[in-house]
Design a protein around this motif. Structure first.
Motif, PDB file in Angstrom:
ATOM      1  N   GLY A 515       3.899 -17.167   2.642  1.00 31.30           N
ATOM      2  CA  GLY A 515       4.570 -15.880   2.847  1.00 31.30           C
ATOM      3  C   GLY A 515       3.824 -14.745   2.172  1.00 31.30           C
ATOM      4  N   GLY A 519       2.255 -11.440   3.995  1.00 28.79           N
ATOM      5  CA  GLY A 519       2.519 -10.080   3.536  1.00 28.79           C
ATOM      6  C   GLY A 519       1.248  -9.322   3.205  1.00 28.79           C
ATOM      7  N   LYS A 560       9.704  -2.350   2.930  1.00 26.95           N
ATOM      8  CA  LYS A 560      10.087  -3.730   2.593  1.00 26.95           C
ATOM      9  C   LYS A 560      10.060  -4.616   3.842  1.00 26.95           C
ATOM     10  CE  LYS A 560      11.828  -7.250   0.364  1.00 26.95           C
ATOM     11  NZ  LYS A 560      12.892  -7.140  -0.621  1.00 26.95           N
ATOM     12  N   GLY A 564       7.068  -6.955   3.002  1.00 24.48           N
ATOM     13  CA  GLY A 564       7.711  -8.045   2.289  1.00 24.48           C
ATOM     14  C   GLY A 564       7.935  -7.861   0.808  1.00 24.48           C
ATOM     15  N   SER A 565       7.091  -7.107   0.137  1.00 22.21           N
ATOM     16  CA  SER A 565       7.206  -6.979  -1.318  1.00 22.21           C
ATOM     17  C   SER A 565       8.121  -5.825  -1.702  1.00 22.21           C
ATOM     18  CB  SER A 565       5.821  -6.770  -1.947  1.00 22.21           C
ATOM     19  OG  SER A 565       5.940  -6.409  -3.309  1.00 22.21           O
ATOM     20  N   SER A 605      14.829  -8.172   3.603  1.00 22.96           N
ATOM     21  CA  SER A 605      14.103  -9.359   3.137  1.00 22.96           C
ATOM     22  C   SER A 605      14.173 -10.438   4.211  1.00 22.96           C
ATOM     23  CB  SER A 605      14.715  -9.872   1.831  1.00 22.96           C
ATOM     24  OG  SER A 605      14.111 -11.086   1.438  1.00 22.96           O
ATOM     25  N   ASN A 608       8.552 -12.657   5.470  1.00 26.72           N
ATOM     26  CA  ASN A 608       7.321 -12.214   4.804  1.00 26.72           C
ATOM     27  C   ASN A 608       7.557 -11.901   3.327  1.00 26.72           C
ATOM     28  OD1 ASN A 608       8.799  -9.865   5.060  1.00 26.72           O
ATOM     29  ND2 ASN A 608       7.116  -8.620   5.821  1.00 26.72           N
ATOM     30  N   ASP A 609       8.746 -12.221   2.833  1.00 26.39           N
ATOM     31  CA  ASP A 609       9.119 -11.972   1.442  1.00 26.39           C
ATOM     32  C   ASP A 609       9.166 -13.300   0.695  1.00 26.39           C
ATOM     33  OD1 ASP A 609      10.170 -11.134  -0.942  1.00 26.39           O
ATOM     34  OD2 ASP A 609      12.155 -10.642  -0.157  1.00 26.39           O
TER      35      ASP A 609
END
Length: 659
Positions: A515, A519, A560, A564-565, A605, A608-609
């Motif tokens: 993941g 990301g 986000k 993802g982050s 979320s 990709n998180d």
């Protein structure tokens, strides 16, 4: 594909559709009659009238579309691949994420030769950051369950609070522990308690793990000294103590909202607690077979204590502005000012010309004035302090030939987006010292600053003992010893327990790192920059100041979803808002803008998180179950946080009125 799977896939796809709609029908930035000069990378005095008159709106619109369309297509393709492989074709999550990462990397800009290699490097970088912690946490959790330590803690919870209040205890634990400790570490440590509590009550498993996640996720996103809120406070100029206070106040109702959602989700979904790989049949231990409460808590509290020491010492050291300039920091201010002025009038790219270009406009205007009065010297000092906050101060071409120290090179290799303000200022001070003191043989242009103060030395020691990898290793040793002591296990039996735990942890590491790689490739596809282009056209004129809270929330949310982050969403979102907003124009304190951005970073979320995968795999949930529970609960947390932010900004604005 079932209807529930289709519903789970709708959210991210709709997000991309919304973004593309914003591209096709952008909000006009300003009155059409006003045309801005093109960005040339030179000072305002170098732009001629011809540069302005030849500019027309059409090329700007075309350029904007070029910067947005392909990244949004890349994002849509990445989302489609992940959802199709995991939800429709039931492909293993690790393979699906790596496949999507490779496709996105191929579509992203960059040299063809590195497009596959950078996926592997991103995977390795993520695995390096979380691999040891996850592996150790898996062993700790297994040992705490098998030794009865988790049972002992849960029985004390139930005895003190009653079974009905147990979720509040889990939420409160996550809420408090995630302030000094990263969310993933807190979740690893508390999940065994949720599993043990379910074994005792035989119900509400989903509610228990969502309670932990609600408490941990909300303070991780709103309360310093975790990196995201800390950097938001620095970027927006918010006092750290005020950020902690307001962040905690905004976070508490949101965490309670998370408990309400957890109760509803648990009643609807009826999610079972699936056994961990290698789990034996459940054995109910009697009271006298359980370890004492103090020993049971030690594997959880020891890493929290050590990491908290690191956090406190580092925070204290960072408040000491040792890198900042004072007038005594300069050897000869008029001489240095004259050097920069001469370089500014030259066409050659030199160290001095680069620094001249990076200085604020008011500072550039006073250069070359000969003898400088006290006010001019104060402005000169202020201009150089502004350079300390410049994340793009380093320029390889301008500093070609400058001999940089090993410490400076090490700092330049770090991620400047995530770098603390203190470290950024230290790095830029070193760059200025080493470049200006070497140029033209002026060895005393800027005095060297003393970085290793007693506070910084203490912080470095704290970084050693409070490193999460070391803290979890010590906790693992204690947990293994406790298991061997309580269950009278031999070396071979202990080795088997540890191997079983590491096998389950290994799968989690692979998926989480996959993941992370996905990301990172979305970031390489310049999706973050595309989002910035989409939002830079927002009309700033004639709007009530409350609208900025919603804009900050929306920007962070989109970031986000895209990459993802949550930390990156907070950093980039707060930077964009800092450039967009004048604090004097707001009817409330900038701290509320920070909490609005933090609230937005919770929403969206999905796969990709890394947090999504940690929740799903440590909790033994399917991807669809995680989308229905974790993803939706974080939306609730974000919306409640935004609502609290708006209420507080309206009724408790904390705005200091001059005069």
């Amino acid at each position: 594909m079932s209807s529930s799977s289709l519903r789970s896939a709708v959210f991210p796809v709709l997000a991309v559709t919304l973004l593309y709609a914003m591209l096709v029908y952008p909000t006009p930035a300003q009155d059409d009659s006003e045309v801005k000069p093109p960005s040339t990378g030179v000072s305002g005095s170098d732009i001629t009238e011809d540069d302005v008159t030849v500019e027309t709106p059409e090329p700007v619109a075309e350029e904007k579309e070029d910067k947005v369309t392909w990244p949004m297509i890349t994002l849509a393709v990445g989302i489609a691949i992940v959802l199709a492989l995991i939800v429709v074709f039931k492909v293993n999550a690790f393979i699906a994420l790596i496949s999507a990462a490779i496709v996105v990397s191929l579509m992203a800009p960059g040299d063809v030769a590195i497009k596959i290699d950078r996926v592997a490097k991103a995977f390795g970088g993520t695995a390096g950051g979380i691999g040891i912690v996850i592996a150790m946490a898996a062993v700790i959790g297994k040992c705490m369950l098998d030794s009865g330590a988790a049972d002992r803690i849960v029985r004390c919870f139930v005895k003190l609070l009653g079974e009905k209040r147990a979720p509040l205890a889990l939420m409160g634990s996550g809420y408090v522990l995630a302030i000094p400790v990263f969310f993933d570490t807190v979740f690893y440590l508390l999940v065994p308690l949720a599993r043990s509590l379910h074994r005792q009550t035989q119900k509400h498993y989903l509610k228990y793990i969502l309670a932990i996640a609600a408490g941990g996720a909300i303070t991780h996103s709103l309360v310093p000294p975790t990196p995201g809120p800390l950097l938001m406070a620095s970027t927006l100029g918010v006092d750290l103590g005020l950020m902690i206070l307001v962040g905690a106040i905004v976070a508490l109702p949101a965490a309670l909202g998370g408990i309400v959602f957890a109760t509803i989700a648990d009643a609807i979904m009826k999610t079972p607690m699936r056994p961990l790989p290698g789990d034996e049949e459940e054995v109910t231990l009697t009271e006298d077979q359980l370890p004492g409460l103090g020993l049971s808590l030690l594997p959880v509290l020891l890493p929290v204590f050590l990491i908290s020491i690191n956090t406190i010492l580092t925070t204290v050291a960072d408040q000491d502005p040792v890198a900042k300039f004072s007038q005594s920091s300069f050897g000869d201010i008029p001489l240095l000012a004259a050097r920069l002025q001469v370089a500014g009038e030259s066409e050659n790219l030199t160290v001095e010309r680069h620094i001249y270009d990076r200085l604020p406009e008011p500072t550039r205007k006073l250069l070359g004035a000969g003898s400088l009065d006290d006010d001019a010297k104060a402005e000169f000092e202020s201009g150089f302090n502004a350079l300390l906050k410049d994340k793009n101060l380093f320029d390889e071409d301008a500093l070609l030939g400058v001999k940089l120290s090993a410490e400076t090179k090490s700092l330049l290799r770090a991620d400047r987006q995530r770098m603390s303000t203190a470290n950024l200022q230290h790095m830029n001070r070193l760059l200025l010292e080493q470049s200006l003191n070497q140029a033209d043989g002026q060895s005393n242009a800027i005095a060297e600053h003393e970085w290793l103060t007693p506070k910084r030395k203490a912080a470095k020691f704290g970084s050693l003992i409070g490193n999460a990898n070391l803290a979890l290793l010590l906790s693992t040793i204690i947990a293994i010893w406790m298991l061997a002591k309580q269950r009278s296990l031999g070396r071979n039996e202990i080795a088997k327990v540890v191997e079983t735990a590491l096998m389950s942890g290994g799968v989690i590491i692979l998926i989480t790192a996959g993941g992370g790689a996905f990301g990172a490739m979305l970031k390489a596809a310049e999706i973050g920059q595309a989002v910035e282009v989409l939002f830079e056209s927002i009309d700033q004129g004639g709007q009530g100041s409350m609208v900025y809270l919603f804009i900050g929330f929306l920007i962070a949310m989109v970031l986000k979803i895209a990459q993802g982050s949550g930390t990156v969403a907070m950093i980039v979102g707060s930077s964009m808002m800092a450039a967009m907003v004048n604090p004097d124009d707001l009817s409330y304190n900038m701290v509320y803008l920070a909490t609005a951005v933090g609230a937005g970073s919770l929403v969206g979320s999905w796969m990709n998180d890394s947090g999504f995968w940690i929740f799903a795999k440590m909790g033994r949930l399917t991807e669809t179950e995680a989308l229905k529970s974790w993803t939706l609960m974080l939306i609730v947390l974000g919306l409640v946080s935004l609502g609290m932010t708006v209420l507080l900004a309206t009724f408790v604005p904390l705005k200091v009125v001059a005069g």
